[in-house]
Design a protein around this motif. Sequence first.
Motif, PDB file in Angstrom:
ATOM      1  N   GLY A  10     129.953  20.615 121.769  1.00 56.02           N
ATOM      2  CA  GLY A  10     130.104  21.641 121.177  1.00 56.02           C
ATOM      3  C   GLY A  10     128.962  22.743 120.640  1.00 56.02           C
ATOM      4  N   ALA A  11     128.070  23.249 121.766  1.00 56.17           N
ATOM      5  CA  ALA A  11     127.230  24.182 121.349  1.00 56.17           C
ATOM      6  C   ALA A  11     127.314  25.399 122.008  1.00 56.17           C
ATOM      7  N   SER A  12     128.780  25.423 122.414  1.00 58.49           N
ATOM      8  CA  SER A  12     128.973  26.932 122.878  1.00 58.49           C
ATOM      9  C   SER A  12     129.315  28.066 121.042  1.00 58.49           C
ATOM     10  N   SER A  13     129.528  27.544 120.097  1.00 53.46           N
ATOM     11  CA  SER A  13     129.532  28.431 119.254  1.00 53.46           C
ATOM     12  C   SER A  13     129.459  27.292 117.715  1.00 53.46           C
ATOM     13  N   ILE A  15     127.976  26.062 114.054  1.00 50.52           N
ATOM     14  CA  ILE A  15     126.924  24.877 113.875  1.00 50.52           C
ATOM     15  C   ILE A  15     126.521  24.042 115.287  1.00 50.52           C
ATOM     16  N   GLY A  16     127.284  23.924 116.092  1.00 51.55           N
ATOM     17  CA  GLY A  16     126.589  23.187 117.623  1.00 51.55           C
ATOM     18  C   GLY A  16     125.597  24.739 117.946  1.00 51.55           C
ATOM     19  N   ALA A  34     129.893  21.811 126.039  1.00 48.26           N
ATOM     20  CA  ALA A  34     131.121  22.352 125.540  1.00 48.26           C
ATOM     21  C   ALA A  34     132.305  22.872 126.557  1.00 48.26           C
ATOM     22  N   LEU A  54     131.020  20.272 129.596  1.00 47.51           N
ATOM     23  CA  LEU A  54     131.255  18.946 128.736  1.00 47.51           C
ATOM     24  C   LEU A  54     133.273  19.211 128.062  1.00 47.51           C
ATOM     25  N   LEU A  57     137.924  15.444 125.886  1.00 46.94           N
ATOM     26  CA  LEU A  57     138.975  15.311 126.105  1.00 46.94           C
ATOM     27  C   LEU A  57     139.128  14.205 127.159  1.00 46.94           C
ATOM     28  N   GLY A  80     134.078  19.731 117.554  1.00 46.99           N
ATOM     29  CA  GLY A  80     135.967  19.177 117.175  1.00 46.99           C
ATOM     30  C   GLY A  80     136.335  20.523 116.479  1.00 46.99           C
ATOM     31  N   VAL A 129     128.894  15.379 113.032  1.00 44.20           N
ATOM     32  CA  VAL A 129     128.986  16.589 111.610  1.00 44.20           C
ATOM     33  C   VAL A 129     130.668  16.050 112.286  1.00 44.20           C
ATOM     34  N   LYS A 148     138.796  13.446 110.907  1.00 47.03           N
ATOM     35  CA  LYS A 148     137.685  13.044 110.118  1.00 47.03           C
ATOM     36  C   LYS A 148     137.764  11.825 109.053  1.00 47.03           C
ATOM     37  N   PRO A 174     129.974  18.861 105.897  1.00 48.38           N
ATOM     38  CA  PRO A 174     129.941  20.336 105.366  1.00 48.38           C
ATOM     39  C   PRO A 174     131.577  20.561 104.821  1.00 48.38           C
ATOM     40  N   VAL A 177     131.729  26.974 106.253  1.00 52.39           N
ATOM     41  CA  VAL A 177     130.802  27.348 107.236  1.00 52.39           C
ATOM     42  C   VAL A 177     131.433  28.259 107.715  1.00 52.39           C
TER      43      VAL A 177
HETATM   44  P1  NAP Z   1     133.628  26.233 116.234  1.00 48.36           P
HETATM   45  O1  NAP Z   1     132.581  27.314 116.194  1.00 48.36           O
HETATM   46  O2  NAP Z   1     135.630  26.361 116.441  1.00 48.36           O
HETATM   47  O3  NAP Z   1     133.078  25.322 117.178  1.00 48.36           O
HETATM   48  C1  NAP Z   1     133.355  23.714 117.132  1.00 48.36           C
HETATM   49  C2  NAP Z   1     133.222  23.491 118.867  1.00 48.36           C
HETATM   50  O4  NAP Z   1     133.566  22.494 119.599  1.00 48.36           O
HETATM   51  C3  NAP Z   1     132.549  24.652 119.864  1.00 48.36           C
HETATM   52  O5  NAP Z   1     132.061  24.962 121.019  1.00 48.36           O
HETATM   53  C4  NAP Z   1     133.924  24.089 120.918  1.00 48.36           C
HETATM   54  O6  NAP Z   1     133.250  24.060 122.348  1.00 48.36           O
HETATM   55  C5  NAP Z   1     133.500  23.101 120.651  1.00 48.36           C
HETATM   56  N1  NAP Z   1     134.613  21.657 121.043  1.00 48.36           N
HETATM   57  C6  NAP Z   1     135.716  22.449 121.388  1.00 48.36           C
HETATM   58  N2  NAP Z   1     136.780  21.854 121.843  1.00 48.36           N
HETATM   59  C7  NAP Z   1     136.014  20.798 122.979  1.00 48.36           C
HETATM   60  C8  NAP Z   1     135.944  19.477 123.688  1.00 48.36           C
HETATM   61  N3  NAP Z   1     136.792  19.517 123.858  1.00 48.36           N
HETATM   62  N4  NAP Z   1     134.619  19.471 124.790  1.00 48.36           N
HETATM   63  C9  NAP Z   1     134.030  19.850 123.991  1.00 48.36           C
HETATM   64  N5  NAP Z   1     133.260  20.489 122.956  1.00 48.36           N
HETATM   65  C10 NAP Z   1     134.088  20.977 122.554  1.00 48.36           C
HETATM   66  O7  NAP Z   1     133.945  25.875 114.703  1.00 48.36           O
HETATM   67  P2  NAP Z   1     132.486  24.847 114.104  1.00 48.36           P
HETATM   68  O8  NAP Z   1     133.271  25.437 112.373  1.00 48.36           O
HETATM   69  O9  NAP Z   1     130.958  25.297 114.296  1.00 48.36           O
HETATM   70  O10 NAP Z   1     133.056  23.564 113.919  1.00 48.36           O
HETATM   71  C11 NAP Z   1     131.929  22.253 114.342  1.00 48.36           C
HETATM   72  C12 NAP Z   1     132.110  21.152 114.046  1.00 48.36           C
HETATM   73  O11 NAP Z   1     131.839  21.173 112.256  1.00 48.36           O
HETATM   74  C13 NAP Z   1     133.794  20.660 113.805  1.00 48.36           C
HETATM   75  O12 NAP Z   1     133.620  18.899 114.363  1.00 48.36           O
HETATM   76  C14 NAP Z   1     134.755  21.220 112.411  1.00 48.36           C
HETATM   77  O13 NAP Z   1     135.442  19.845 112.445  1.00 48.36           O
HETATM   78  C15 NAP Z   1     133.110  21.052 111.892  1.00 48.36           C
HETATM   79  N6  NAP Z   1     132.805  21.183 110.531  1.00 48.36           N
HETATM   80  C16 NAP Z   1     133.522  23.254 110.388  1.00 48.36           C
HETATM   81  C17 NAP Z   1     133.164  22.794 108.768  1.00 48.36           C
HETATM   82  C18 NAP Z   1     133.613  24.887 108.777  1.00 48.36           C
HETATM   83  O14 NAP Z   1     133.911  25.271 107.784  1.00 48.36           O
HETATM   84  N7  NAP Z   1     133.368  25.749 109.378  1.00 48.36           N
HETATM   85  C19 NAP Z   1     133.233  22.332 107.489  1.00 48.36           C
HETATM   86  C20 NAP Z   1     133.207  21.099 107.784  1.00 48.36           C
HETATM   87  C21 NAP Z   1     132.884  20.623 109.131  1.00 48.36           C
HETATM   88  P3  NAP Z   1     134.436  24.958 123.346  1.00 48.36           P
HETATM   89  O15 NAP Z   1     135.395  25.959 122.637  1.00 48.36           O
HETATM   90  O16 NAP Z   1     133.856  25.830 124.159  1.00 48.36           O
HETATM   91  O17 NAP Z   1     134.682  23.158 124.170  1.00 48.36           O
END
Ligand code: NAP
Length: 244
Positions: A10-13, A15-16, A34, A54, A57, A80, A129, A148, A174, A177
């Motif tokens: 999930g490194a495309s956006s 936290i990753g 990702a 990647l 799923l 996620g 995470v 989670k 977290p 975020v």
């Molecule tokens: P985000 O910007 O939406 O990032 C989610 C990342 O997951 C994207 O890089 C997306 O990449 C990747 N992803 C989604 N489906 C995927 C798949 N099938 N295969 C591979 N990669 C996949 O949100 P984020 O906040 O950074 O989330 C990162 C993690 O932190 C998640 O596990 C989330 O549950 C957790 N988290 C977030 C928060 C918050 O408030 N933001 C709080 C607590 C925990 P692609 O779409 O390019 O595949």
Amino acid sequence: MDRPVAVVTGASSGIGAATARALAGAGFQVVLGARRLQLCQEIADEIGGTAISLDVLDPDSVAAFAAVVPAARVLVNNAGGAKGFEPVMAADEDQWRWMWEVNVLGTLRVTKAFMPKLIDSGDGVVVTVTSIAALEIYDNGAGYTSAKHAQSAMHRTLRAEHLGQPVRFVEIAPGLVETEFSLVRFGGDNEKADHVYAGLTPLTAEDVADVIAFAATRPAHVDLDLIVVKPRDQYSAMRTFRRS
Ligand code: NAP
């Protein structure tokens, strides 16, 4: 050439992406995975890393991803997210299936694929995470909180099952975020997504990435089992301080 390898899913956006940058700054050769390969490639170009397509799923995609990474010392299970915000009685099964699949089974698949390499490194680290949603529940969030909780249970079980092996397990939980997370949850509705962060100062992806990089760079005998990181304005999932 001798830099240890860190794999970030999930490194495309969000936290990753920030974690990929932070780990590169800490001296790792970072492999970014990702579905949106182009976004990963741009970050990889910036940090001297490697971008590989990647989809967690898809078991074949995970196997192909792992096959081209011969060695790894750190794995960050970050891919996620959440979809929907409804009471349990209005649950959309497709959204729940997606949340359980991406957060739980996705983490399972990637961890299984990389565990032998992490152990072979002599000092492996699995960072997962999860979320404060792994520790508490909130109204309208059961699809996500249940996923989670399950992801966290699996991660902690792995920790116990690998006692005595050269691999550490770090859970990062977290609170709020500001990333694409809420945009994904609300199906691209910007107004609803912005509302989540209105009136408070949320964490940035970089705030969380700093913590991940810190945990991954402790000495081999130090396991930061669980790190909860929240904005000062957030006490719990359901209790925040918002300025009007
Ligand atoms: P985000 O910007 O939406 O990032 C989610 C990342 O997951 C994207 O890089 C997306 O990449 C990747 N992803 C989604 N489906 C995927 C798949 N099938 N295969 C591979 N990669 C996949 O949100 P984020 O906040 O950074 O989330 C990162 C993690 O932190 C998640 O596990 C989330 O549950 C957790 N988290 C977030 C928060 C918050 O408030 N933001 C709080 C607590 C925990 P692609 O779409 O390019 O595949």
